[in-house]
Design a protein around this motif. Structure first.
Motif, short mmCIF file in Angstrom:
data_model
loop_
_atom_site.label_atom_id
_atom_site.label_comp_id
_atom_site.label_asym_id
_atom_site.label_seq_id
_atom_site.Cartn_x
_atom_site.Cartn_y
_atom_site.Cartn_z
N GLU A 161 0.89 -1.15 0.00
CA GLU A 161 0.00 0.00 0.00
C GLU A 161 0.93 1.20 0.00
N LEU A 163 2.27 4.54 0.89
CA LEU A 163 2.02 5.46 2.01
C LEU A 163 2.77 6.78 1.84
N LEU A 166 1.60 10.27 2.93
CA LEU A 166 1.41 10.64 4.34
C LEU A 166 2.45 11.65 4.81
N GLY A 301 -0.89 5.94 9.40
CA GLY A 301 -0.40 4.77 8.68
C GLY A 301 0.85 4.23 9.33
N GLU A 303 4.24 1.51 8.42
CA GLU A 303 4.93 0.62 7.50
C GLU A 303 5.94 -0.19 8.31
N PRO A 338 -5.61 2.88 9.99
CA PRO A 338 -6.30 3.06 8.71
C PRO A 338 -5.50 2.56 7.50
N ARG A 339 -4.17 2.65 7.58
CA ARG A 339 -3.38 2.25 6.41
C ARG A 339 -2.13 1.51 6.88
N ARG A 341 1.33 -1.06 5.55
CA ARG A 341 2.14 -1.72 4.54
C ARG A 341 3.14 -2.58 5.28
N LEU A 403 -8.19 -3.77 9.50
CA LEU A 403 -7.93 -3.67 8.06
C LEU A 403 -7.25 -4.90 7.47
#
Ligand code: FES
Ligand code: FES
Lengths: 773, 157
Positions: A161, A163, A166, A301, A303, A338-339, A341, A403
């Motif tokens: 995803e 990112l 951001l 987010g 990662e 929400p996000r 990776r 998610l």
């Protein structure tokens, strides 16, 4: 329910198993030595990577792989796409891939003589370049540990995803590189195996310190080419597991093959030196985490690039990838991320193969997530509590699907956080800090998925997916209730808690309930005791078997009372109709000894029921906890002292609160070891450097503070009594909370600690890096 | 070599290799398997027994050194009042899980109770520093010992 509360679900009943242990009458593998037993000492690899050219054997019984061709290699292949398969030979073939790998079995009447034989073997090998570090394993041109692979990775998983946007919107962004140390689970009793061949039954009987005797049986049958019916595995008293005994052992295969070959009982007992040097096999992770948050601390987010040092082989049954494959799905923790990776790598190295240790990947994940959150909070100038409160899944969202598809069953996570913070006088810590004291406050919040079933484990690719857990409930002719389960109790107190469950359903006094476990000849198949599953799965199965058994007893009891089924109830171990009653003892006696009194339509299954159970949905229970720590750091010596330790824990309905506390406390002690003390160092040749418990430091009574536990009890909507699995939880939270407290203490000095364990040397190094020491 | 010693009040003469340690002698020759081995290098305390009235690590004592000694193992405490109180207290405080450390813990706990009637929590923890438990986190063990100490102080006053 009120009449039975003192002994049923919810009672802190004292343990039925205590008496034998308190009198020295426990019976562990090492206590069993049939006449004629031969002892095994293993010749083990002294080097981490080499071509094995030959073994010169002394006179005596010495067996190498070539001498035991009947043993097939152990194969534990993950079903995840991209997994690289490899065989684990029971005794080394062609190559040596880690220090301590078994090469030959030396057999003699005593262990001392067997060790003499091992010492007299001469090993011929050609050293190969060693992969001692998981990051070096992936470097271009690195020596290959399994030569048919293109590189040294069992598996890579990822979620892509983008990112990068951001950076433009986030109020804060942090990146941290964090390491956890390789550990040893160190149950106080080592592994041990006694193998016997019964020529009459043509059956192999293996008595072994095992958490999952049925899985061990299947593995033995597969690798020895026997029918499963020809293998019986008995796990007697087991002196602690924690994951260390959840495995099919090479040593089990070798002892079994030798027992068949030699027609004599063959025994191997692991000693602490071989345990430490050959089997430091858990917890070693590396994380690179980047997180973005808005000004209120709300995560935008995350990662993560995670590497797990999976060692040299893929172990049976969990495979080399359970740990890393789990990281992607558990990294969001109890938060509404929400996000996201991620990339995870299960790196193959010349170290002992990895096994899941209590908490599995959660301990490392919680450490990485919780320290990253604090780093964000420091950058934003908000409190550790505030950043967590901004992101925890709120109670009104339950059941909540995150998610990555993880489903949380129930609970009030923010309330656990509030209560944990309220239990500590944070203002007093701040006042001491203002006065210049190096003291800090740290938090960690996490949830523990437990008793997750078929769908989850199938998704994680392990080759042994649990299904319905079965239990058998039966009355013996004297009216004693016997429960038979295929998993094993090695400290968890199942002999007591499952009796409590039976009492809850049938009203039988727990003193009149016997639990049979740990013997594959006597119990229904089970994948065993791991994954915080026993109380949910076996508890549910025992409840269902008892319910059905109760129905049959009611039918017989009604006939004895000369009434119909609708008029009788079970009350306190009796079948009751109005003022009349017959005891379950009488019911049992009638079935077994006076069948002439049975009703014509009696259930011919008798007073013996096997029932299966799996919660629906089978996505697992989520117990959760908030840990709050006050730690003091000595900036001269680097020593860390835990001044306060508070846990607010929600394990749903507690079947036996005393035992639950025991599980939490024991787990926390192990987590404190992970945080502050335990580390198996390896040199650049992957030689383990801690060979005694004076070098590998386990927390003692002076290292573990008096821990305070507060309970919340939000029932799981999906389990029989609302109980949740929580046997591993205590071991998950401590490193995050403790290092956050340390970093809170060090923050005024500009220092930050990133790697575990937080030994005095690492604390001093962090201070030195900040120019403070 | 031949060794004569008293074990749990009963005289015994056993043949043992000089390199045998007391724990192996007790477990192997005398079938007293309540004494456990956790490390065989003197750190864990699981092998603790009483030798001539004081706790000792049976993995560190060569059998030959026990000639003439009086040894008491977990199996030998019978109805000893302090041991009875400790068993009760260990169970009540959930001071054991897998039970592997328990025999050594009990032998040391009894010594603490008799030798240090006024010990507080910190002292009890210090005294337990040579006994590892991987299961309980020690809280139950510490509380069990403190409980017996308190009730004995109560009975004495
Ligand atoms: S076995 Fe003797 S101290 Fe560990
Ligand atoms: S109860 Fe298991 S080691 Fe103490």
């Amino acid at each position: 329910m009120t009449a039975t509360i003192s002994k049923g679900v919810g009672a802190s009943l004292r343990r039925k198993e205590d008496a034998r242990f308190l009198h020295g009458r426990g019976r562990y593998v090492g206590d069993i030595r049939p006449a004629g037993t031969l002892e095994v000492a293993f010749l083990r690899s002294p080097v981490a990577h080499a071509r094995l050219l030959g073994v010169q054997k002394p006179t005596g019984l010495v067996f190498t792989a070539a001498d035991l061709p009947e043993i097939r290699p152990i194969r534990a292949n993950s079903t995840l796409p991209g997994f690289r398969a490899s065989d684990q030979p029971a005794l080394a073939v062609g190559k040596l891939r880690h220090v301590g790998e078994p090469i030959a079995a030396c057999v003699a009447p005593t262990r001392a003589e067997a060790e003499d034989l091992a010492a007299a073997c001469v090993l011929d090998y050609q050293a190969l370049p060693v992969i001692a570090d998981m990051l070096a394993a992936r470097a271009p041109g690195a020596a290959l540990i399994h030569e048919h692979w293109p590189d040294n990775a069992f598996l890579e998983t990822r979620r892509d995803e983008d990112l990068t946007d951001l950076d433009a919107v986030a109020a804060a962004k942090v990146t941290r590189r964090l390491r956890t140390a390789r550990q040893h689970m160190a149950p106080l009793e080592g592994r041990g195996v006694l193998a016997e061949w019964d020529p009459r039954l043509e059956q192999l009987v293996v008595t072994t310190a095992a958490q999952m005797p049925h899985v061990t049986k299947t593995g033995l049958a597969e690798c020895l080419g026997l029918d499963e019916g020809q293998v019986r595995v008995v796990a007697p008293d087991v002196g602690g597991g924690f994951g260390y005994k959840g495995i099919l052992l090479a040593e089990e295969l070798v002892c079994a093959a030798l027992a068949i070959r030699l027609g004599r009982p063959v025994r191997w007992l692991e000693d602490r030196l071989e345990q430490l040097t050959a089997n430091a096999n858990c917890r070693e992770h590396f994380y690179e985490v980047t997180a973005w948050a808005d000004a209120h601390g709300k995560l935008l987010g995350v990662e993560v690039d995670a590497t797990v040092d999976a060692g040299a082989y893929s172990l049976y049954p969990f495979s080399a990838c359970l740990e890393a494959a789990q990281i992607g799905s558990i990294f969001p923790g109890p938060y509404t991320l929400p996000r996201f990776r991620f990339r995870t790598v299960s790196a193959c190295t010349n170290k002992p193969p990895i096994l899941p240790y209590r908490g599995v990947a959660r301990t490392g994940v919680c450490y990485a997530m919780e320290t990253t959150l604090d780093a964000l909070a420091r950058q934003l100038g908000i409190s550790a509590q505030a950043i967590r409160a901004a992101n925890l899944v709120p109670p009104e969202a339950m059941p909540y699907r995150n998610l990555v598809g993880k489903v949380f069953d129930s609970g009030d996570y923010p309330e656990a956080l509030r209560r944990a913070v309220a239990a500590v006088d944070v203002a007093a810590v701040r006042a001491r800090q203002a006065a210049g004291e190096a003291v800090g406050f740290g938090l960690s919040v996490f949830c523990e998925q437990g008793a997750h079933g078929t769908s989850v484990y199938h998704g994680w690719g392990i080759p042994f997916v649990p299904g319905f857990e079965q239990a058998q409930a039966r009355f013996t002719p004297d009216g004693v209730l016997e429960l038979r389960v295929g998993l094993h109790s090695h400290g968890q107190g199942l002999e007591t808690t499952l009796a409590q469950v039976a009492h809850e359903i049938l009203g039988v006094d727990p003193a009149r309930v016997r639990l049979v476990h740990g013997d594959t000849a006597l119990t229904p198949y089970s994948t065993g005791t791991w994954g915080s599953r026993a109380m949910v799965m076996a508890g549910g199965a025992v409840a269902e078997a008892c319910r059905q058994l109760g129905e049959r007893a009611l039918a017989i009891g009604a006939a004895l009372l000369q009434t119909d089924r609708a008029s009788v109830r079970l009350v306190a171990g009796q079948v009751v109709a109005g003022d009349a009653a017959v005891s379950l003892d009488q019911v049992a006696r009638t079935w077994f000894r006076s069948p002439q009194n049975l009703p014509a339509n009696v259930d011919r299954g008798g007073l013996e029921v096997t029932a299966g159970y799996r919660p629906d949905p089978d996505t697992g229970t989520h117990s959760y906890a908030a840990h709050a720590v006050v730690a003091k750091v000595c900036t001269e010596t680097g020593m860390v002292t835990l001044e306060q330790y508070v846990i607010v824990e929600d394990g749903g309905v507690l079947v036996n609160p005393m035992i639950v506390d025991g599980q939490v406390l024991g787990g926390v002690a192990q987590g404190i070891g992970t945080a502050l003390y335990e580390e198996m160092p390896f040199d650049s040749e992957a030689q383990p450097l801690a060979g005694t418990l004076a070098d590998y430091l386990l927390p003692g009574a002076t290292e573990v503070p008096d821990i305070r536990i507060e309970h919340m009890e939000t029932p799981s909507p999906w389990t029989r009594f609302g109980q949740k699995g929580l046997g591993e939880s205590g071991a998950i939270g401590p490193p995050g909370a403790i290092v956050n407290a340390i970093n809170d203490a060090l923050a005024p000095l500009g220092a930050e600690l990133l790697d575990l364990p937080a030994t005095p040397a690492r604390v001093l190094a962090a201070l030195a890096k900040a120019g403070r020491a | 070599m031949s060794i004569t010693l008293t074990v749990n009040g009963t005289p015994a003469t056993v043949a043992a290799e000089p390199r045998t340690h007391l724990a192996d002698l007790l477990r192997g020759e005398l079938l007293l398997t309540g004494t456990h081995l956790g490390c065989e290098h003197g750190v864990c305390g699981a092998c603790t027994v009483e030798v001539d009235g004081a706790p000792a690590r049976s993995c560190l004592i060569h059998a030959g050194a026990c000639d003439g000694a009086s040894v008491r193992t977990i199996e030998g405490f019978g109805e000893d009042a302090v041991m009875v109180a400790l068993r009760e207290s260990f169970s009540a405080e959930h001071a054991l899980q897998c039970g592997y450390c328990t025999p050594g813990m009990l032998v040391v706990a009894r010594d603490i109770v008799l030798r240090l009637p006024d010990a507080d929590e910190a002292r009890v923890r210090e005294e337990l520093a040579g006994n590892l438990c991987r299961c309980t986190g020690y809280r139950g063990i510490v509380r069990a010992i403190l409980g017996v100490l308190a009730s004995r102080r109560g009975a004495a006053s």
